[in-house]
Design a protein around this motif. Structure first.
Motif, PDB file in Angstrom:
ATOM      1  N   VAL A 433      -6.007 -10.611  -2.805  1.00 17.74           N
ATOM      2  CA  VAL A 433      -6.850 -10.561  -1.720  1.00 17.74           C
ATOM      3  C   VAL A 433      -5.654  -9.193  -1.395  1.00 17.74           C
ATOM      4  O   VAL A 433      -6.486  -7.940  -1.569  1.00 17.74           O
ATOM      5  CB  VAL A 433      -7.603 -10.920  -0.728  1.00 17.74           C
ATOM      6  N   ALA A 434      -4.396  -9.042  -0.581  1.00 19.35           N
ATOM      7  CA  ALA A 434      -3.794  -8.390  -0.783  1.00 19.35           C
ATOM      8  C   ALA A 434      -3.335  -7.504  -1.383  1.00 19.35           C
ATOM      9  O   ALA A 434      -3.628  -5.783  -0.702  1.00 19.35           O
ATOM     10  CB  ALA A 434      -2.212  -9.082   0.183  1.00 19.35           C
ATOM     11  N   SER A 435      -3.347  -8.130  -2.484  1.00 22.01           N
ATOM     12  CA  SER A 435      -3.527  -6.975  -3.647  1.00 22.01           C
ATOM     13  C   SER A 435      -3.843  -5.739  -4.027  1.00 22.01           C
ATOM     14  O   SER A 435      -4.537  -4.568  -4.235  1.00 22.01           O
ATOM     15  CB  SER A 435      -2.620  -7.875  -4.845  1.00 22.01           C
ATOM     16  N   ALA A 436      -5.661  -6.878  -3.902  1.00 23.38           N
ATOM     17  CA  ALA A 436      -6.325  -5.697  -4.870  1.00 23.38           C
ATOM     18  C   ALA A 436      -7.808  -5.073  -3.605  1.00 23.38           C
ATOM     19  O   ALA A 436      -8.214  -4.504  -4.113  1.00 23.38           O
ATOM     20  CB  ALA A 436      -7.244  -7.462  -5.278  1.00 23.38           C
ATOM     21  N   TYR A 437      -7.266  -5.531  -2.894  1.00 23.90           N
ATOM     22  CA  TYR A 437      -8.454  -4.672  -1.755  1.00 23.90           C
ATOM     23  C   TYR A 437      -7.220  -4.104  -0.901  1.00 23.90           C
ATOM     24  O   TYR A 437      -7.679  -3.445   0.246  1.00 23.90           O
ATOM     25  CB  TYR A 437      -9.123  -6.016  -0.791  1.00 23.90           C
ATOM     26  N   ARG A 438      -5.917  -4.340  -0.383  1.00 22.55           N
ATOM     27  CA  ARG A 438      -5.079  -3.496  -0.386  1.00 22.55           C
ATOM     28  C   ARG A 438      -5.067  -3.860   1.104  1.00 22.55           C
ATOM     29  O   ARG A 438      -5.084  -2.926   2.092  1.00 22.55           O
ATOM     30  CB  ARG A 438      -5.111  -1.686  -0.202  1.00 22.55           C
ATOM     31  N   GLY A 700     -11.586  -0.148  -7.861  1.00 20.10           N
ATOM     32  CA  GLY A 700     -11.053  -0.418  -6.233  1.00 20.10           C
ATOM     33  C   GLY A 700     -10.464  -1.207  -6.834  1.00 20.10           C
ATOM     34  O   GLY A 700      -9.508  -1.360  -7.471  1.00 20.10           O
ATOM     35  N   VAL A 701     -10.987  -2.777  -6.988  1.00 25.05           N
ATOM     36  CA  VAL A 701      -9.506  -3.977  -7.097  1.00 25.05           C
ATOM     37  C   VAL A 701      -9.172  -3.751  -8.509  1.00 25.05           C
ATOM     38  O   VAL A 701      -8.540  -4.320  -8.893  1.00 25.05           O
ATOM     39  CB  VAL A 701     -11.099  -5.168  -7.248  1.00 25.05           C
ATOM     40  N   GLU A 702     -10.421  -3.454  -9.545  1.00 23.19           N
ATOM     41  CA  GLU A 702      -9.743  -3.380 -10.896  1.00 23.19           C
ATOM     42  C   GLU A 702      -8.312  -2.045 -10.989  1.00 23.19           C
ATOM     43  O   GLU A 702      -7.552  -2.380 -11.514  1.00 23.19           O
ATOM     44  CB  GLU A 702     -10.449  -2.391 -11.677  1.00 23.19           C
ATOM     45  N   MET A 703      -8.743  -0.757 -10.010  1.00 19.44           N
ATOM     46  CA  MET A 703      -7.195  -0.453 -10.129  1.00 19.44           C
ATOM     47  C   MET A 703      -6.402  -1.073  -9.746  1.00 19.44           C
ATOM     48  O   MET A 703      -4.941  -0.606 -10.062  1.00 19.44           O
ATOM     49  CB  MET A 703      -7.975   0.912  -9.234  1.00 19.44           C
ATOM     50  N   TRP A 704      -6.413  -1.456  -8.607  1.00 14.88           N
ATOM     51  CA  TRP A 704      -4.934  -2.546  -7.455  1.00 14.88           C
ATOM     52  C   TRP A 704      -4.639  -3.511  -8.092  1.00 14.88           C
ATOM     53  O   TRP A 704      -2.965  -3.502  -8.560  1.00 14.88           O
ATOM     54  CB  TRP A 704      -5.245  -2.587  -5.986  1.00 14.88           C
ATOM     55  N   THR A 705      -5.334  -3.844  -8.855  1.00 17.62           N
ATOM     56  CA  THR A 705      -4.840  -5.102 -10.191  1.00 17.62           C
ATOM     57  C   THR A 705      -3.741  -5.144 -10.974  1.00 17.62           C
ATOM     58  O   THR A 705      -3.030  -5.170 -11.381  1.00 17.62           O
ATOM     59  CB  THR A 705      -5.973  -5.867 -10.290  1.00 17.62           C
TER      60      THR A 705
END
Length: 724
Positions: A433-438, A700-705
């Motif tokens: 969550v910290a990574s995928a949702y900043r 957004g979750v895809e991008m940050w992942t």
């Protein structure tokens, strides 16, 4: 006739009269208490007396955990040395203030441990030093509760077979019977009863486990536990024999069971009844219950005061004032009014006051908590309560043993676990969550509250909480894609323009004088016959999945082309502009490029917009997925990157990083050619976003992942000839 019965016949009988159940029952079960969490709570003020109690515990006949309290460190060390060889980690010894005799350590010191149990047994190393006639009282009580394996099995069977049974207390010895009265405790007991939601009257028959040893369901003691007493509520020890808070709570044990919807009874191990006692068998169990319903206290259903709820919430420190204000009041500067808003309106709307408390979830599973503020009610009894779907207390405690020693596992998660990134359940990865949702650092709690709020609505499927869930949704999305060719032909020109379309792409792309082959990829069935093109495909999905599917199922399809441009259908480019763009890539050895965005276009990064003073192109670290072009060698080397996502967000940055690593700084924005991007980027709320969200994918979750998996930084920017 013996002399003893003759003496009893003429004893004056005053005070309490009651019936008790004879134990053991004739056929106790062979395996009582299976699956129950049993806690044995012993206050060992007289620490050397504990050894005489321990043999009785084997008569329980089921697994249990042992919680022992005392009042000095020296006693704790002695007790730990006694218990550790016998019980190992199943025994916990703690030191508490010498207040409230055995009552305060159990109802305050071990409050949360009791809440976590199904059944509890209260014992203590009792010595009534003020009266020598009471020397045998402790043994009398313990014999009634644990005098033999058959008695232990009988009591566990009673709890198993009689769901209405809440408390099992020992018989009352004759020397104590006259003391079963209000004494100097009535006013104090009435005050505490009001806090439990009961209204007592002197006319009510008083009965209680005199000596404060008893078996109970934890749920039967919750009305007392939920009063949230502290050690400060108990008087300092001065040898008092009446009129203290401990004496008042002792008189509330049976009332607590009734408040929680249970019944209470006395049990004994023999038939030598006193004149005020009547022994009964299990077939007449109803006669043994301590009070009939007509004698029960009135329930006070008036809710706790809002001021009391405010104090409970503020004292806990659990309410996220700034995060709540940012999420629901539009500004963290409104934090001072966040709590009033929550109390007056937010909880009714299902807003969370902190990440791991969901009032909707809690109310659905604890309907008896309604009538006051749910969060305050939970804070008074957090252990074992259904705070939210995302917190699995048993799973969490099994992985973080230190949570056992906290006021509650939930409090440990809230106070320490969140900062240390301890996952609260197998269904939630905080690092993901910290990574995928900043949501890194101090913003993680706010991010969780936002994500959980979105999951209440249409975004539940796409707001994944673990990487495996994201990967599963992506795999399911790809599995539903079906590729069908409407037209396929040989390559006629050196360049290819791929268009992801629903049929509304610019007609000028089909100009007869074009210098490129054209590939149309319809993401749903064409409404009319497609215009002429070298390649026409139909496949549901996105542009990114379409490219990945073609590479997978049509290997070699792109090989004849020196350059391939992948266009969205809302990009305005003429055939002449496209020819100039491909020529610029060829003449400057570019491997990954896009035309510059014209003024008035929709775009995310300033570096992509046209610059008048440019020498024709500018080197960048990557170009966006809306219209990237790749050379033959680049597409062959990095084409598998298109399989890393569904939306394409983050895939463009990954392609840029790999192209730069393989071929150097050959990535550019071509200012010599400008394109107009007609539609806003669909970040949230648009048709593409809704389509992806319905299939469990958040761009957004895809991008940050993707960025996190490949150790990439976010941001598109210009570079120099060295790529820096």
């Amino acid at each position: 006739m013996s002399q003893t019965p003759q003496k009893r016949r003429f004893l004056p009988v005053t005070g309490l009269r009651y019936s008790y159940l004879r134990l053991p029952v004739e056929k106790p079960p062979s395996a009582p208490g299976a699956g129950w969490k049993i806690g044995v709570f012993i206050h060992a003020y007289y620490e050397t007396e504990l050894a005489s109690l321990l043999p009785y515990l084997s008569n329980i006949g089921a697994p249990f955990r042992l919680f022992v309290s005392t009042d000095t460190e020296a006693k704790r060390q002695y007790l730990d040395g006694l218990l550790r060889p016998l019980y190992g980690d199943a025994a916990i010894v703690r030191v508490f203030d010498n207040r409230g005799r055995d009552i305060a350590p159990k109802f305050v010191g071990f409050r949360d441990e009791q809440r976590a149990c199904d059944l509890v047994l209260h014992l203590h190393t009792k010595k009534s030093t003020h009266n020598s006639k009471l020397a045998g009282w402790r043994s009398f009580m313990i014999d009634s509760l644990l005098g033999s394996p058959e008695i232990g099995a009988s009591i566990l069977d009673l709890f198993a077979q009689k769901p209405e049974l809440g408390v099992v207390a020992p018989r009352i010895p004759a020397v104590v019977q006259s003391a079963v009265k209000w004494g100097r405790n009535y006013c104090r007991t009435v005050y505490l009863a009001r806090r439990m939601g009961l209204r007592l009257e002197r006319s009510l028959e008083l009965d209680f486990p005199s000596g404060s040893m008893f078996w109970a369901r934890s749920a039967a003691l919750r009305p007392i536990l939920d009063v949230d007493l502290t050690f400060g509520a108990f008087e300092a020890e001065r040898g008092q024999i009446d009129g203290t808070t401990a004496h008042a709570i002792e008189r509330l044990i049976f009332y607590s069971a009734e408040r929680a919807g249970y019944r209470a009874l006395h049990v004994g191990a023999s038939d030598d009844a006193e004149p005020f006692e009547t022994p009964v068998g299990v077939e007449d169990l109803d006669l043994a219950y301590a009070r009939r319903s007509s004698d029960s206290p009135r329930i006070d259903d008036r809710p706790r005061s809002r001021l009391g709820d405010v104090w409970t919430i503020l004292k806990s420190g659990a309410f996220r004032h700034a995060d709540y204000a940012w999420l629901h009041l539009s500004s963290r500067y409104l934090a001072p009014i966040a709590l009033p808003h929550y109390l007056l309106a937010g909880e009714k709307k299902g807003y969370r006051p902190t990440p791991f408390f969901d009032p909707v979830h809690y109310a659905a599973r604890r309907p008896q908590a309604s009538g006051g503020n749910l969060f305050a009610a939970f804070l008074r009894a957090p252990r074992g309560a259904p705070a939210c779907a995302e917190f699995d207390e048993d799973w969490f405690v099994a992985r973080h043993a230190e949570a056992r020693d906290a006021p509650s596992p939930w409090a440990f998660l809230n106070d320490e676990g969140l900062a240390k990134m301890f996952d609260p359940s197998p269904g939630l990865s905080l690092s993901f969550v910290a990574s995928a949702y900043r949501g890194r650092n101090k913003r993680l709690a706010r991010t969780l509250m936002k994500v959980f709020e979105r999951r209440r609505g249409d975004g539940k499927l796409s707001c994944v909480l673990r990487k495996p869930d994201l990967k599963a949704h992506q795999a399911a999305f790809r599995d539903r894609i079906e590729l069908r060719a409407l037209a396929e032909g040989p390559a006629k020109r050196p360049w290819l323009v791929f268009v992801q379309t629903n049929g509304d792409h610019p007609a000028q792309l089909h100009a007869p004088e074009r210098s490129y082959d054209l590939m149309l990829n319809y993401y749903h069935e064409p409404k009319s016959p497609p215009p002429p093109a070298e390649h026409v495909f139909v496949q549901n999905g996105t542009k990114t999945t379409a490219i990945a599917k073609l590479i997978e199922e049509r290997p070699g399809l792109f090989d004849p082309y020196d350059y391939v441009l992948f266009l969205d259908d809302d990009i305005d480019l003429s055939p002449a502009q496209l020819a100039l763009f491909f020529e610029t890539m060829r003449d400057n050895g570019l491997d990954f490029a896009q035309p510059a965005l014209r003024e008035g276009s929709y775009g995310s990064f300033p570096a992509l917009f046209h610059k008048k003073d440019s020498a024709g192109f500018r080197r960048v670290n990557y170009v966006e997925i809306m219209m990237p072009a790749l050379s033959r060698r680049a597409l062959a080397a990095v084409g598998n990157c298109f399989s890393q996502g569904i939306s394409g967000f983050g895939v463009d940055a990954l392609i840029g990083a790999r192209v730069a690593r393989l071929f150097g700084p050959t990535i550019a924005v071509v200012d010599r050619v400008t394109a107009r991007h007609e539609r806003p980027i669909d970040l949230e709320g648009g048709p593409l976003y809704r389509y992806l969200s319905a299939n469990g994918v958040d761009p957004g979750v895809e991008m940050w992942t993707v960025l996190a998996e490949n150790h990439l930084e976010h941001g598109l920017s210009e570079t120099d000839k060295s790529g820096n």
